[in-house]
Design a protein around this motif. Sequence first.
Motif, PDB file in Angstrom:
ATOM      1  N   SER A 161      11.170   1.647  -0.554  1.00  0.00           N
ATOM      2  CA  SER A 161       9.152   1.813  -0.449  1.00  0.00           C
ATOM      3  C   SER A 161       8.553   2.015  -1.707  1.00  0.00           C
ATOM      4  O   SER A 161       7.109   2.149  -1.130  1.00  0.00           O
ATOM      5  CB  SER A 161       8.815   2.745   1.173  1.00  0.00           C
TER       6      SER A 161
ATOM      7  N   SER B 104       8.247  -6.276   7.499  1.00  0.00           N
ATOM      8  CA  SER B 104       8.068  -5.260   8.448  1.00  0.00           C
ATOM      9  C   SER B 104       9.327  -4.705   8.973  1.00  0.00           C
ATOM     10  O   SER B 104       9.690  -3.947   9.300  1.00  0.00           O
ATOM     11  CB  SER B 104       7.365  -5.803   9.789  1.00  0.00           C
TER      12      SER B 104
ATOM     13  N   LYS C 241       4.865   6.675   4.908  1.00  0.00           N
ATOM     14  CA  LYS C 241       4.296   4.858   4.427  1.00  0.00           C
ATOM     15  C   LYS C 241       5.430   3.607   5.315  1.00  0.00           C
ATOM     16  O   LYS C 241       4.745   2.594   5.239  1.00  0.00           O
ATOM     17  CB  LYS C 241       5.638   5.064   3.722  1.00  0.00           C
ATOM     18  N   ASN C 242       6.295   4.244   6.428  1.00  0.00           N
ATOM     19  CA  ASN C 242       6.476   2.930   7.471  1.00  0.00           C
ATOM     20  C   ASN C 242       5.224   2.236   8.138  1.00  0.00           C
ATOM     21  O   ASN C 242       4.916   1.441   8.226  1.00  0.00           O
ATOM     22  CB  ASN C 242       7.651   3.139   8.365  1.00  0.00           C
TER      23      ASN C 242
ATOM     24  N   ASP D  61       4.364  -0.330  -1.373  1.00  0.00           N
ATOM     25  CA  ASP D  61       5.223  -0.936  -0.840  1.00  0.00           C
ATOM     26  C   ASP D  61       5.229  -2.454  -0.467  1.00  0.00           C
ATOM     27  O   ASP D  61       4.029  -2.577   0.405  1.00  0.00           O
ATOM     28  CB  ASP D  61       4.989  -0.183   0.213  1.00  0.00           C
TER      29      ASP D  61
ATOM     30  N   LEU E  46       2.480   0.637   6.220  1.00  0.00           N
ATOM     31  CA  LEU E  46       3.155  -0.490   5.619  1.00  0.00           C
ATOM     32  C   LEU E  46       2.928  -1.395   7.313  1.00  0.00           C
ATOM     33  O   LEU E  46       1.889  -2.726   6.728  1.00  0.00           O
ATOM     34  CB  LEU E  46       4.477  -0.761   5.422  1.00  0.00           C
TER      35      LEU E  46
ATOM     36  N   LYS F 203      -0.510  -1.659   7.352  1.00  0.00           N
ATOM     37  CA  LYS F 203      -0.812  -2.886   6.552  1.00  0.00           C
ATOM     38  C   LYS F 203      -0.797  -4.611   6.607  1.00  0.00           C
ATOM     39  O   LYS F 203      -1.690  -5.164   6.892  1.00  0.00           O
ATOM     40  CB  LYS F 203      -0.580  -1.994   5.091  1.00  0.00           C
TER      41      LYS F 203
ATOM     42  N   GLY G 231      11.001  -1.854   7.228  1.00  0.00           N
ATOM     43  CA  GLY G 231      10.277  -0.649   7.617  1.00  0.00           C
ATOM     44  C   GLY G 231      10.561  -0.284   9.109  1.00  0.00           C
ATOM     45  O   GLY G 231      11.110   0.892   9.204  1.00  0.00           O
TER      46      GLY G 231
END
Length: 381
Positions: A186, A206, A257-258, A202, A261, A264, A209
């Motif tokens: 990640s 998906s 962070k997931n 990152d 992500l 984003k 993630g």
Amino acid sequence: KNKSEKMTERKWTWYKMMKNNFKENLAPYERHIAEFGPPGNHTCTLLGKQCPVKADKVIDYDNDYGYPDTAEYEISEVKKADVDDPGAKAMQEALGLLREKKANERGDLLKKHYKGKLLQVSKANGSCENMDEAMDRMENHTMKWIGTLLEKGDKVVEADQKKEVGLFTDAINELKLSTLDFAQRSGMQLSGKRTAGGDKVDIRSSVEGGLAEEVIECSREFFSYIRKRMGEIGIPDTRITKTIESIEQILGDLHTKNLELLKKLGVPRPNRSRKLKTNSDLKKEVEEKRKQAEDKDKPAAAESTGGARPPGPPMPRGGGGRGGLLDAIQGAKGRGRIGGARGGGGGRGGLLDAIAARGRGKGGGRGGGRAGLLDAIKARG
């Protein structure tokens, strides 16, 4: 050269992937050696496989283990479903088709995300497979531990509990190594002191993630079982507690962070690739498998013979009709008058009387003279 050939291109991609993975694994090892010294003069305080040097010594090739005089092969005991069981065979085929379908769908999504860059697609595929394997291991470990407890019941002794703690330690350390790989994928900064802006970009998809979120949820059930069992055992182990806290910290950062992500990418969390099995679900599954195994091991019931024939009535010892050997022996009544027999005519006599009387009797019979034993027996009817 020959890049136009698909097979050559795949081989080259595989080689580059293996080479890059080797370099990625070698770099942390060399940094660790530079900081804490080489093997033989190593000063780090990490426990077990957390230390790269100790992890590298799990399979130690420095010692001379000799060689066998004859050919020897490793024997692997693999329990397979009974091929004669149509239900199990159909289930295995269905699971295989489902896995193949998921792999194809996942591959298409990864190719689309990485825009056909085969190296990145290959790394992403490897990461997804590792996350699947990590969840499989956590579930299998838990089911195995539950099965052992059900098998032993109240016969668990202190030695079994210590062995159980050792198994917990190994499983947690194994999960920590996998967790570090997922976090590194990640872009998370793992070496040195974490600073703001120290993480890399990152670039995951998906799909990765979503799978990472499944790993986090599965690990919560895994740690919940271990904590509960450690409380029941009553053997304090700060190493297990600290390692779990360390992994949970990494997974907590990975969860953040997931979410970033997915935000984003502007997509919702993907559908689960598998059902989340709680510890209660795993226990029920183990109990059902044990029950099926017990039913299968029970001897088959004896086949019905259509009912036992009731015993016949006792054979008459007197009167008309042919008598059996027992009647002849016990002296059944005859049809003719027997003169000179012991005890008078028609009386019960022994076998010798019956034989002797055949030569003295009057009336129906086979005539005078001594008859054989067979005639004596048959003539009693």
